[in-house]
Design a protein around this motif. Structure first.
Motif, PDB file in Angstrom:
ATOM      1  N   TYR A 110    -106.866  41.664  97.191  1.00  0.00           N
ATOM      2  CA  TYR A 110    -106.329  41.655  98.557  1.00  0.00           C
ATOM      3  C   TYR A 110    -104.833  41.357  98.551  1.00  0.00           C
ATOM      4  CZ  TYR A 110    -105.692  40.235 103.405  1.00  0.00           C
ATOM      5  OH  TYR A 110    -105.239  40.110 104.681  1.00  0.00           O
ATOM      6  N   ILE A 111    -104.434  40.357  97.771  1.00  0.00           N
ATOM      7  CA  ILE A 111    -103.014  40.001  97.704  1.00  0.00           C
ATOM      8  C   ILE A 111    -102.212  41.142  97.088  1.00  0.00           C
ATOM      9  CG2 ILE A 111    -101.361  38.467  96.560  1.00  0.00           C
ATOM     10  CD1 ILE A 111    -103.434  36.227  96.953  1.00  0.00           C
ATOM     11  N   PHE A 112    -102.718  41.713  95.996  1.00  0.00           N
ATOM     12  CA  PHE A 112    -101.993  42.793  95.330  1.00  0.00           C
ATOM     13  C   PHE A 112    -101.854  44.003  96.248  1.00  0.00           C
ATOM     14  CE2 PHE A 112    -101.681  46.599  92.749  1.00  0.00           C
ATOM     15  CZ  PHE A 112    -100.639  46.270  91.906  1.00  0.00           C
ATOM     16  N   TRP A 113    -102.966  44.450  96.834  1.00  0.00           N
ATOM     17  CA  TRP A 113    -102.932  45.648  97.669  1.00  0.00           C
ATOM     18  C   TRP A 113    -102.101  45.425  98.929  1.00  0.00           C
ATOM     19  CZ3 TRP A 113    -103.555  50.441  96.674  1.00  0.00           C
ATOM     20  CH2 TRP A 113    -103.686  51.366  97.703  1.00  0.00           C
ATOM     21  N   GLY A 114    -102.214  44.252  99.527  1.00  0.00           N
ATOM     22  CA  GLY A 114    -101.425  43.953 100.728  1.00  0.00           C
ATOM     23  C   GLY A 114     -99.936  43.941 100.437  1.00  0.00           C
ATOM     24  N   ARG A 120     -94.459  49.388 100.266  1.00  0.00           N
ATOM     25  CA  ARG A 120     -94.341  50.832 100.493  1.00  0.00           C
ATOM     26  C   ARG A 120     -93.920  51.112 101.933  1.00  0.00           C
ATOM     27  NH1 ARG A 120     -94.139  54.827  96.955  1.00  0.00           N
ATOM     28  NH2 ARG A 120     -95.237  56.096  98.437  1.00  0.00           N
ATOM     29  N   TYR A 121     -94.459  50.349 102.872  1.00  0.00           N
ATOM     30  CA  TYR A 121     -94.119  50.545 104.288  1.00  0.00           C
ATOM     31  C   TYR A 121     -92.651  50.239 104.539  1.00  0.00           C
ATOM     32  CZ  TYR A 121     -94.177  49.939 109.333  1.00  0.00           C
ATOM     33  OH  TYR A 121     -93.916  50.030 110.669  1.00  0.00           O
ATOM     34  N   ARG A 122     -92.094  49.316 103.775  1.00  0.00           N
ATOM     35  CA  ARG A 122     -90.695  48.939 103.947  1.00  0.00           C
ATOM     36  C   ARG A 122     -89.734  49.843 103.186  1.00  0.00           C
ATOM     37  NH1 ARG A 122     -93.509  44.645 105.170  1.00  0.00           N
ATOM     38  NH2 ARG A 122     -92.722  43.084 106.609  1.00  0.00           N
ATOM     39  N   GLY A 123     -90.248  50.920 102.570  1.00  0.00           N
ATOM     40  CA  GLY A 123     -89.377  51.928 101.994  1.00  0.00           C
ATOM     41  C   GLY A 123     -89.233  51.912 100.487  1.00  0.00           C
ATOM     42  N   LEU A 124     -89.907  51.018  99.793  1.00  0.00           N
ATOM     43  CA  LEU A 124     -89.824  51.024  98.336  1.00  0.00           C
ATOM     44  C   LEU A 124     -90.677  52.148  97.780  1.00  0.00           C
ATOM     45  CD1 LEU A 124     -90.084  47.207  97.525  1.00  0.00           C
ATOM     46  CD2 LEU A 124     -88.031  48.602  97.689  1.00  0.00           C
ATOM     47  N   ASP A 125     -90.281  52.678  96.622  1.00  0.00           N
ATOM     48  CA  ASP A 125     -91.125  53.698  96.014  1.00  0.00           C
ATOM     49  C   ASP A 125     -92.286  53.014  95.277  1.00  0.00           C
ATOM     50  OD1 ASP A 125     -89.942  52.706  93.761  1.00  0.00           O
ATOM     51  OD2 ASP A 125     -89.060  54.585  93.095  1.00  0.00           O
ATOM     52  N   SER A 126     -93.141  53.813  94.690  1.00  0.00           N
ATOM     53  CA  SER A 126     -94.392  53.298  94.125  1.00  0.00           C
ATOM     54  C   SER A 126     -94.156  52.288  93.003  1.00  0.00           C
ATOM     55  CB  SER A 126     -95.233  54.465  93.618  1.00  0.00           C
ATOM     56  OG  SER A 126     -96.437  54.001  93.080  1.00  0.00           O
ATOM     57  N   ALA A 127     -93.240  52.587  92.102  1.00  0.00           N
ATOM     58  CA  ALA A 127     -92.991  51.684  90.976  1.00  0.00           C
ATOM     59  C   ALA A 127     -92.413  50.351  91.458  1.00  0.00           C
ATOM     60  CB  ALA A 127     -92.052  52.337  89.979  1.00  0.00           C
ATOM     61  N   THR A 130     -95.181  48.360  93.128  1.00  0.00           N
ATOM     62  CA  THR A 130     -96.082  47.786  92.123  1.00  0.00           C
ATOM     63  C   THR A 130     -95.436  46.574  91.466  1.00  0.00           C
ATOM     64  OG1 THR A 130     -97.022  49.963  91.712  1.00  0.00           O
ATOM     65  CG2 THR A 130     -97.402  48.280  90.038  1.00  0.00           C
ATOM     66  N   LEU A 131     -94.158  46.675  91.130  1.00  0.00           N
ATOM     67  CA  LEU A 131     -93.449  45.551  90.535  1.00  0.00           C
ATOM     68  C   LEU A 131     -93.428  44.362  91.501  1.00  0.00           C
ATOM     69  CD1 LEU A 131     -91.743  44.369  88.248  1.00  0.00           C
ATOM     70  CD2 LEU A 131     -89.741  45.317  89.409  1.00  0.00           C
ATOM     71  N   THR A 132     -93.189  44.598  92.768  1.00  0.00           N
ATOM     72  CA  THR A 132     -93.181  43.527  93.756  1.00  0.00           C
ATOM     73  C   THR A 132     -94.547  42.861  93.850  1.00  0.00           C
ATOM     74  OG1 THR A 132     -91.501  44.722  95.019  1.00  0.00           O
ATOM     75  CG2 THR A 132     -92.701  42.978  96.166  1.00  0.00           C
ATOM     76  N   ALA A 133     -95.602  43.663  93.878  1.00  0.00           N
ATOM     77  CA  ALA A 133     -96.952  43.108  93.962  1.00  0.00           C
ATOM     78  C   ALA A 133     -97.283  42.280  92.723  1.00  0.00           C
ATOM     79  CB  ALA A 133     -97.975  44.223  94.149  1.00  0.00           C
TER      80      ALA A 133
END
Length: 152
Positions: A110-114, A120-127, A130-133
């Protein structure tokens, strides 16, 4: 044997959980979109054996059923864990392990996916998302270790 009130309460709450899940699935105005065709070969070419898994993963009902199975597994493990002398100690230990493992996996997921979706909603790309999560996950792990060391 568990008291009749506890069994009835567990059954009523399970029923309400199923009703709530079905209501959420049916009430949502699911939006559908078509992905553009990609040119050239993809990594999924020739992997027909995973098609059923992909179909289930794309279906919201599959996710709801997966959540319900995980919730019922945690509930069943909790009931076995607190059920006194009627259940052998080894089964109670395994129930405790099941409850803790599923709970940690659900909270971590839940924490990772959230965090990922929020990034992603704030404009970061996928990588970057993922790094932020993963960074948030690591920070929470370090906090948990610090709390464990301070409390010991």
């Amino acid at each position: 044997m568990a008291a009749l009130g506890y069994v009835v309460s567990a059954l009523v709450m399970g029923f309400l959980l199923v009703v709530l899940g079905l209501a959420l699935v049916r009430a949502r105005d699911w939006q559908r979109y078509i992905l553009p065709k990609q040119s050239g070969p993809s990594w999924s070419d020739g992997e027909a054996e995973f098609e059923l898994l992909r179909t289930i993963a794309r279906n919201p009902t599959g996710w709801v059923l997966g959540f319900l199975v995980a919730t019922l597994g945690i509930g069943a493990g909790a009931v076995l864990f607190v059920s006194g002398e009627a259940v052998p100690p080894s089964l109670r230990r395994n129930a405790w392990l099941l409850v803790v493992s599923l709970s940690v996996a659900l909270v971590a997921g839940y924490i990772f996916w959230g965090t990922y979706q929020s990034s992603r909603y704030r404009g970061l790309d996928s990588a970057q998302a993922t790094l932020t999560a993963l960074w948030v996950w690591g920070a929470l792990f370090i906090v948990a270790v610090i709390v464990k060391l301070v409390m010991a």
